[in-house]
Write an enzyme that holds these catalytic residues in place. Structure first.
Site, PDB file in Angstrom:
ATOM      1  N   GLY A 259     -46.889  -7.745  66.145  1.00  0.00           N
ATOM      2  CA  GLY A 259     -46.703  -6.655  65.209  1.00  0.00           C
ATOM      3  C   GLY A 259     -45.562  -5.724  65.527  1.00  0.00           C
ATOM      4  CD  GLU A 260     -43.220  -0.904  63.393  1.00  0.00           C
ATOM      5  OE1 GLU A 260     -42.816   0.259  63.350  1.00  0.00           O
ATOM      6  OE2 GLU A 260     -43.282  -1.635  62.379  1.00  0.00           O
TER       7      GLU A 260
ATOM      8  CG  ASP B 180     -50.163  -0.699  58.658  1.00  0.00           C
ATOM      9  OD1 ASP B 180     -50.948  -1.675  58.694  1.00  0.00           O
ATOM     10  OD2 ASP B 180     -49.001  -0.778  58.266  1.00  0.00           O
TER      11      ASP B 180
ATOM     12  CE1 TYR C  43     -48.801 -10.804  64.300  1.00  0.00           C
ATOM     13  CE2 TYR C  43     -50.912  -9.793  63.754  1.00  0.00           C
ATOM     14  CZ  TYR C  43     -49.539  -9.698  63.928  1.00  0.00           C
ATOM     15  OH  TYR C  43     -48.911  -8.487  63.765  1.00  0.00           O
TER      16      TYR C  43
ATOM     17  CB  SER D  94     -48.631  -4.268  70.907  1.00  0.00           C
ATOM     18  OG  SER D  94     -48.284  -5.280  69.980  1.00  0.00           O
TER      19      SER D  94
ATOM     20  CD  GLN E  30     -52.111   4.154  69.931  1.00  0.00           C
ATOM     21  OE1 GLN E  30     -52.299   5.376  69.915  1.00  0.00           O
ATOM     22  NE2 GLN E  30     -51.447   3.542  68.966  1.00  0.00           N
TER      23      GLN E  30
HETATM   24  O1  TRH Z   1     -52.272  -4.923  64.897  1.00  0.00           O
HETATM   25  P1  TRH Z   1     -50.897  -5.366  64.647  1.00  0.00           P
HETATM   26  O2  TRH Z   1     -50.694  -6.785  64.392  1.00  0.00           O
HETATM   27  O3  TRH Z   1     -50.295  -4.539  63.425  1.00  0.00           O
HETATM   28  C1  TRH Z   1     -49.499  -5.113  62.431  1.00  0.00           C
HETATM   29  C2  TRH Z   1     -48.144  -4.640  62.586  1.00  0.00           C
HETATM   30  O4  TRH Z   1     -48.068  -3.294  62.636  1.00  0.00           O
HETATM   31  C3  TRH Z   1     -47.269  -5.089  61.449  1.00  0.00           C
HETATM   32  O5  TRH Z   1     -46.018  -4.473  61.511  1.00  0.00           O
HETATM   33  C4  TRH Z   1     -47.873  -4.702  60.178  1.00  0.00           C
HETATM   34  O6  TRH Z   1     -47.104  -5.241  59.153  1.00  0.00           O
HETATM   35  C5  TRH Z   1     -49.231  -5.290  60.151  1.00  0.00           C
HETATM   36  O7  TRH Z   1     -50.015  -4.758  61.227  1.00  0.00           O
HETATM   37  C6  TRH Z   1     -49.858  -4.931  58.880  1.00  0.00           C
HETATM   38  O8  TRH Z   1     -49.953  -5.034  65.882  1.00  0.00           O
HETATM   39  P2  TRH Z   1     -49.387  -3.674  66.474  1.00  0.00           P
HETATM   40  O9  TRH Z   1     -48.353  -3.096  65.576  1.00  0.00           O
HETATM   41  O10 TRH Z   1     -49.002  -3.966  67.833  1.00  0.00           O
HETATM   42  O11 TRH Z   1     -50.620  -2.672  66.478  1.00  0.00           O
HETATM   43  C7  TRH Z   1     -51.713  -2.860  67.344  1.00  0.00           C
HETATM   44  C8  TRH Z   1     -52.250  -1.501  67.774  1.00  0.00           C
HETATM   45  O12 TRH Z   1     -53.518  -1.686  68.424  1.00  0.00           O
HETATM   46  C9  TRH Z   1     -51.343  -0.808  68.782  1.00  0.00           C
HETATM   47  O13 TRH Z   1     -51.281   0.588  68.500  1.00  0.00           O
HETATM   48  C10 TRH Z   1     -52.061  -1.010  70.112  1.00  0.00           C
HETATM   49  C11 TRH Z   1     -53.495  -1.007  69.673  1.00  0.00           C
HETATM   50  N1  TRH Z   1     -54.424  -1.698  70.580  1.00  0.00           N
HETATM   51  C12 TRH Z   1     -55.448  -0.967  71.139  1.00  0.00           C
HETATM   52  O14 TRH Z   1     -55.573   0.246  70.896  1.00  0.00           O
HETATM   53  N2  TRH Z   1     -56.342  -1.617  71.961  1.00  0.00           N
HETATM   54  C13 TRH Z   1     -56.216  -2.943  72.293  1.00  0.00           C
HETATM   55  O15 TRH Z   1     -57.036  -3.474  73.051  1.00  0.00           O
HETATM   56  C14 TRH Z   1     -55.126  -3.679  71.703  1.00  0.00           C
HETATM   57  C15 TRH Z   1     -54.975  -5.123  72.019  1.00  0.00           C
HETATM   58  C16 TRH Z   1     -54.250  -3.038  70.845  1.00  0.00           C
END
Ligand code: TRH
Length: 380
Positions: free
Chosen positions: A274-275, A21, A196, A277, A257
């Site tokens: 998720g979204e 999010d 996850y 990544s 990020q």
């Molecule tokens: O963390 P997520 O599993 O987020 C999820 C999804 O958004 C999903 O749609 C939502 O319903 C749920 O949360 C509640 O996966 P996502 O979307 O990839 O977000 C991870 C963020 O973390 C992404 O912006 C990349 C960042 N990140 C870092 O900044 N550093 C890191 O080392 C890693 C592994 C990720």
């Protein structure tokens, strides 16, 4: 580049769990402020999530960060908050009631703000029909527009910073890995693993340990580590690589990020979730595997299949079957010990398919540009 009149934006972000999010909202906020010169204020209820992906964030009520005014979204929302011209409600997070009443008052005074609900990303076909649809809020009469990110020109597009592709193409992988103090194993497949908890990791690890080719897997600290430690019966720690058979597993710190985007550019295969990544893995133009966020009644499997239908359209059937089989096993606790070697023996085709896919996607207008264009055409 088309200059947009600078308007005030409020983006409301509620952190459900994980980092997606805030990951999506932060990337969008920075893009609107820095690429489209908009005045952006980001309200986030859990600053710690932003601090994890952007460590220069301070734990304070108000701060200017990367051209964005970052505000902590408190339980008791300040009732004297001036309403922005554009209001983004991210992922149906329910904006504060006092703010909603203030929006209604603006409407009453003839300057209704533009209210947009930024939806979650999906490849399902119904998204195209729902994109940009509006509804009228029953008690205030305010109109809300539903903005759907997506993979086709009939959607709101995908987040893609203006310089992402050019930065990726001139990126120095060796320098980056050196900065992370990582020495890639010779002739190995370099893999990033962000997922996850997942019991299917068990068969994947055994496939990697017995792999014909060396596997060097980098695991940013996160939920999948619990499953890995359970599967191997050990406690993996940063800076203590685990070696067995053809596998080297290395825990790395949770990155910023921007660094995480660069990790995706550095690896040969990326496991993402998720979204945010998931989208960034596509821009990295490297083979990727998606661990979709689990939802009730297997709704996430419908989403997974919808994406595979789009991504694999036109691909040779044997290859397409191997990708689909592997993704299903990864998301449905299947056995990966066979599907891994069967897929990786098709690595060149897999690489080409992702390169072609992201090239096609990069022809579409990105989500940030589509949003600002929508605002130009709608908010007078
Ligand atoms: O963390 P997520 O599993 O987020 C999820 C999804 O958004 C999903 O749609 C939502 O319903 C749920 O949360 C509640 O996966 P996502 O979307 O990839 O977000 C991870 C963020 O973390 C992404 O912006 C990349 C960042 N990140 C870092 O900044 N550093 C890191 O080392 C890693 C592994 C990720």
């Amino acid at each position: 580049m088309h200059a947009h009149p600078s308007k005030s934006w409020d983006i409301f972000c509620r952190v459900i769990d994980n980092f997606g999010d805030i990951g999506v909202c932060w990337r969008l906020a920075r893009q609107l402020a820095n690429e489209h010169q908009q005045q952006v204020r980001l309200w986030v209820d859990d600053l710690n999530a932003l601090i994890r992906i952007w460590p220069s964030t301070q734990n304070m009520e108000q701060q200017l960060l990367e051209g964005v005014e970052v505000r902590h979204w408190p339980t008791n929302f300040p009732t004297d908050t001036e309403v922005a011209q554009i209001v983004i409600e991210a992922f149906a997070c329910d904006i504060p009631d006092s703010y909603l009443q203030a929006m209604a008052a603006c409407k009453g005074a003839g300057s209704a703000p533009l209210w947009i609900n930024l939806e979650y990303l999906s490849a399902e076909t119904w998204v195209e029909d729902c994109h940009a649809m509006t509804s009228v809020h029953p008690s205030t009469g305010l109109r809300k527009t539903f903005f759907f990110p997506g993979f086709s020109a009939k959607t709101g597009g995908l987040l893609r910073e203006r310089h992402l592709i050019s930065d990726r193409d001139k990126f120095n992988k060796c320098l980056f890995l050196e900065q992370l103090d990582i020495t890639q194993q010779d002739d190995s497949l370099l893999i990033s693993l962000f997922a996850y908890e997942n019991p299917a990791i068990d068969s994947l690890l055994s496939a990697w340990i017995n792999s014909p080719k060396p596997i060097h897997c980098l695991v940013p600290q996160g939920k999948i580590l619990t499953s890995i430690n359970e599967a191997l019966g050990i406690e993996l720690r940063p800076n203590t690589p685990f070696d067995q058979g053809k596998l080297r597993l290395e825990v790395i710190p949770f990155l910023t990020q921007t660094q995480y985007d660069q990790l995706l550019w550095s690896c040969d295969i990326n496991f993402v979730r998720g979204e945010d990544s998931f989208v960034q893995a596509q821009w990295a133009a490297k083979p990727f595997v998606w661990h979709i966020y689990p939802q009730e009644e297997e709704a996430h499997i419908v989403k997974l299949e919808a994406f595979l239908d789009k991504f694999l359209a036109g691909q040779e059937s044997n290859f397409a079957a191997k990708v689909r089989d592997f993704w299903r096993n990864w998301n449905e606790n299947g056995d990966l010990s066979n599907s891994w070697p069967l897929l990786t023996e098709l690595y060149p085709r897999w690489q080409q398919s992702v390169a072609d896919w992201q090239r096609e996607l990069s022809r579409q207008t990105d989500l940030g540009a589509q949003l600002t264009a929508f605002v130009d055409n709608t908010h007078r």
